[in-house]
Design a protein around this motif. Structure first.
Motif, PDB file in Angstrom:
ATOM      1  N   ALA A 114     -25.376  -1.398  34.323  1.00 60.15           N
ATOM      2  CA  ALA A 114     -25.554  -2.831  34.540  1.00 60.15           C
ATOM      3  C   ALA A 114     -27.040  -3.167  34.656  1.00 60.15           C
ATOM      4  N   ASN A 115     -27.790  -2.320  35.331  1.00 60.74           N
ATOM      5  CA  ASN A 115     -29.228  -2.542  35.461  1.00 60.74           C
ATOM      6  C   ASN A 115     -29.921  -2.428  34.099  1.00 60.74           C
ATOM      7  N   GLU A 116     -29.500  -1.468  33.282  1.00 65.54           N
ATOM      8  CA  GLU A 116     -30.091  -1.302  31.960  1.00 65.54           C
ATOM      9  C   GLU A 116     -29.768  -2.489  31.051  1.00 65.54           C
ATOM     10  N   ASN A 117     -28.524  -2.996  31.106  1.00 61.89           N
ATOM     11  CA  ASN A 117     -28.122  -4.116  30.246  1.00 61.89           C
ATOM     12  C   ASN A 117     -28.905  -5.377  30.574  1.00 61.89           C
ATOM     13  N   SER A 118     -29.107  -5.656  31.828  1.00 63.35           N
ATOM     14  CA  SER A 118     -29.814  -6.881  32.197  1.00 63.35           C
ATOM     15  C   SER A 118     -31.290  -6.795  31.826  1.00 63.35           C
ATOM     16  N   SER A 119     -31.862  -5.600  31.838  1.00 63.44           N
ATOM     17  CA  SER A 119     -33.273  -5.466  31.495  1.00 63.44           C
ATOM     18  C   SER A 119     -33.487  -5.206  30.005  1.00 63.44           C
ATOM     19  N   SER A 120     -32.420  -4.971  29.230  1.00 65.11           N
ATOM     20  CA  SER A 120     -32.581  -4.654  27.817  1.00 65.11           C
ATOM     21  C   SER A 120     -32.619  -5.900  26.929  1.00 65.11           C
ATOM     22  N   ILE A 121     -32.549  -7.066  27.511  1.00 68.87           N
ATOM     23  CA  ILE A 121     -32.663  -8.289  26.717  1.00 68.87           C
ATOM     24  C   ILE A 121     -34.113  -8.432  26.296  1.00 68.87           C
ATOM     25  N   SER A 122     -34.302  -8.501  25.004  1.00 68.82           N
ATOM     26  CA  SER A 122     -35.655  -8.543  24.450  1.00 68.82           C
ATOM     27  C   SER A 122     -36.304  -9.901  24.694  1.00 68.82           C
ATOM     28  N   MET A 123     -37.505  -9.874  25.226  1.00 66.86           N
ATOM     29  CA  MET A 123     -38.302 -11.090  25.405  1.00 66.86           C
ATOM     30  C   MET A 123     -39.605 -10.987  24.613  1.00 66.86           C
ATOM     31  N   ASP A 124     -39.633 -10.043  23.663  1.00 63.03           N
ATOM     32  CA  ASP A 124     -40.812  -9.843  22.833  1.00 63.03           C
ATOM     33  C   ASP A 124     -40.940 -11.002  21.844  1.00 63.03           C
ATOM     34  N   GLU A 125     -42.045 -11.728  21.903  1.00 64.37           N
ATOM     35  CA  GLU A 125     -42.254 -12.897  21.051  1.00 64.37           C
ATOM     36  C   GLU A 125     -42.489 -12.520  19.584  1.00 64.37           C
ATOM     37  N   HIS A 126     -42.692 -11.257  19.310  1.00 66.50           N
ATOM     38  CA  HIS A 126     -43.005 -10.820  17.949  1.00 66.50           C
ATOM     39  C   HIS A 126     -41.758 -10.445  17.147  1.00 66.50           C
ATOM     40  N   THR A 127     -40.571 -10.598  17.751  1.00 66.80           N
ATOM     41  CA  THR A 127     -39.319 -10.412  17.035  1.00 66.80           C
ATOM     42  C   THR A 127     -38.532 -11.714  17.107  1.00 66.80           C
ATOM     43  N   LEU A 128     -37.688 -11.943  16.125  1.00 71.26           N
ATOM     44  CA  LEU A 128     -36.897 -13.178  16.099  1.00 71.26           C
ATOM     45  C   LEU A 128     -35.969 -13.257  17.300  1.00 71.26           C
ATOM     46  N   THR A 129     -35.313 -12.148  17.631  1.00 74.72           N
ATOM     47  CA  THR A 129     -34.398 -12.131  18.765  1.00 74.72           C
ATOM     48  C   THR A 129     -35.130 -12.417  20.068  1.00 74.72           C
ATOM     49  N   GLY A 130     -36.261 -11.768  20.256  1.00 71.39           N
ATOM     50  CA  GLY A 130     -37.032 -11.992  21.475  1.00 71.39           C
ATOM     51  C   GLY A 130     -37.538 -13.424  21.576  1.00 71.39           C
ATOM     52  N   LYS A 151     -43.120 -28.017   6.423  1.00 71.16           N
ATOM     53  CA  LYS A 151     -43.628 -27.166   5.348  1.00 71.16           C
ATOM     54  C   LYS A 151     -44.679 -26.189   5.888  1.00 71.16           C
ATOM     55  N   GLU A 152     -45.591 -26.677   6.724  1.00 68.95           N
ATOM     56  CA  GLU A 152     -46.610 -25.794   7.309  1.00 68.95           C
ATOM     57  C   GLU A 152     -45.963 -24.727   8.186  1.00 68.95           C
ATOM     58  N   ALA A 153     -44.921 -25.113   8.929  1.00 68.66           N
ATOM     59  CA  ALA A 153     -44.238 -24.154   9.793  1.00 68.66           C
ATOM     60  C   ALA A 153     -43.601 -23.044   8.965  1.00 68.66           C
ATOM     61  N   PHE A 154     -43.000 -23.413   7.823  1.00 71.61           N
ATOM     62  CA  PHE A 154     -42.417 -22.385   6.963  1.00 71.61           C
ATOM     63  C   PHE A 154     -43.491 -21.480   6.389  1.00 71.61           C
ATOM     64  N   GLU A 155     -44.623 -22.060   5.996  1.00 67.09           N
ATOM     65  CA  GLU A 155     -45.679 -21.270   5.373  1.00 67.09           C
ATOM     66  C   GLU A 155     -46.349 -20.314   6.352  1.00 67.09           C
ATOM     67  N   THR A 156     -46.485 -20.708   7.625  1.00 62.96           N
ATOM     68  CA  THR A 156     -47.219 -19.891   8.595  1.00 62.96           C
ATOM     69  C   THR A 156     -46.342 -18.902   9.354  1.00 62.96           C
ATOM     70  N   THR A 157     -45.038 -18.988   9.205  1.00 60.90           N
ATOM     71  CA  THR A 157     -44.137 -18.077   9.903  1.00 60.90           C
ATOM     72  C   THR A 157     -43.716 -16.964   8.950  1.00 60.90           C
ATOM     73  N   PRO A 158     -43.847 -15.701   9.366  1.00 64.75           N
ATOM     74  CA  PRO A 158     -43.427 -14.600   8.488  1.00 64.75           C
ATOM     75  C   PRO A 158     -41.908 -14.619   8.276  1.00 64.75           C
ATOM     76  N   ASP A 159     -41.456 -14.093   7.131  1.00 69.38           N
ATOM     77  CA  ASP A 159     -40.032 -14.097   6.812  1.00 69.38           C
ATOM     78  C   ASP A 159     -39.200 -13.331   7.837  1.00 69.38           C
ATOM     79  N   SER A 160     -39.785 -12.334   8.454  1.00 73.65           N
ATOM     80  CA  SER A 160     -39.042 -11.558   9.451  1.00 73.65           C
ATOM     81  C   SER A 160     -38.744 -12.376  10.708  1.00 73.65           C
TER      82      SER A 160
END
Length: 177
Positions: A114-130, A151-160
């Motif tokens: 339970a402790n691992e599950n609650s802390s395993s939620i990704s908050m990394d801003e460099h991934t889409l999920t996070g 249009k600018e938002a699409f151009e400046t955001t990586p596809d990943s």
């Protein structure tokens, strides 16, 4: 207002001149004055109708433009909401699956899992999920909400960092690959 004053002055002058001359001349003058007044009325009416038509067409084009912009924003918002909803559903499904497997194990294992599950939620801003977990929306939608054009938002955001719906929208709407 000036047109009305000029028109009134012309009519008054025509009446005054008509009263001073003989009846034949006055009739001819009044007919020519009424003809010229009628011609002026027609030309002024045509000009006013043209002005009204042009202003109405401008208003229509502006309202169509605003409707198109609002619908495109609504579409991007719905795409982002759908992707965040699917991510949230996937997270809750994985949490349910892990919690059911934890229930089968011992009580010591349950606490550690339970402790691992609650802390395993990704908050990394460099991934889409996070990014979705941290801000609640995709990076493209976040940028448009904070003042950047779509249009600018699409151009400046990586596809990943884009959802599949955003990738489709950028290609279909803007031709960006």
């Amino acid at each position: 207002m000036k047109k009305k004053l000029i028109f009134s002055a012309i009519v008054l002058a025509a009446l005054t001149l008509g009263a001073c001359s003989n009846t034949k001349t006055s009739q001819q003058n009044s007919e020519s004055a009424s003809n010229s007044v009628a011609a002026k009325k027609k030309t002024s009416a045509k000009l006013e109708s043209k002005k009204k038509a042009s202003s109405e067409s401008k208003a229509d084009s502006e309202s169509k433009k605003k409707i198109a912009e609002s619908s495109s924003r609504a579409a991007s918002i719905s795409v982002a909401e759908a992707s965040s909803t699917s991510v949230a559903q996937a997270n809750s499904a994985s949490q349910k699956a892990s919690s059911s497997s934890v229930a089968a194990s011992s009580s010591v294992d349950q606490e550690s899992s339970a402790n691992e599950n609650s802390s395993s939620i990704s908050m990394d801003e460099h991934t889409l999920t996070g990014f979705l977990n941290k801000y609640g929306v995709s990076p493209v939608l976040y940028k448009t909400q904070h003042g950047m054009s779509e249009k600018e938002a699409f151009e400046t955001t990586p596809d990943s960092m884009k959802s599949s719906g955003e990738l489709q929208t950028q290609f279909l709407k803007y031709g960006i690959k």
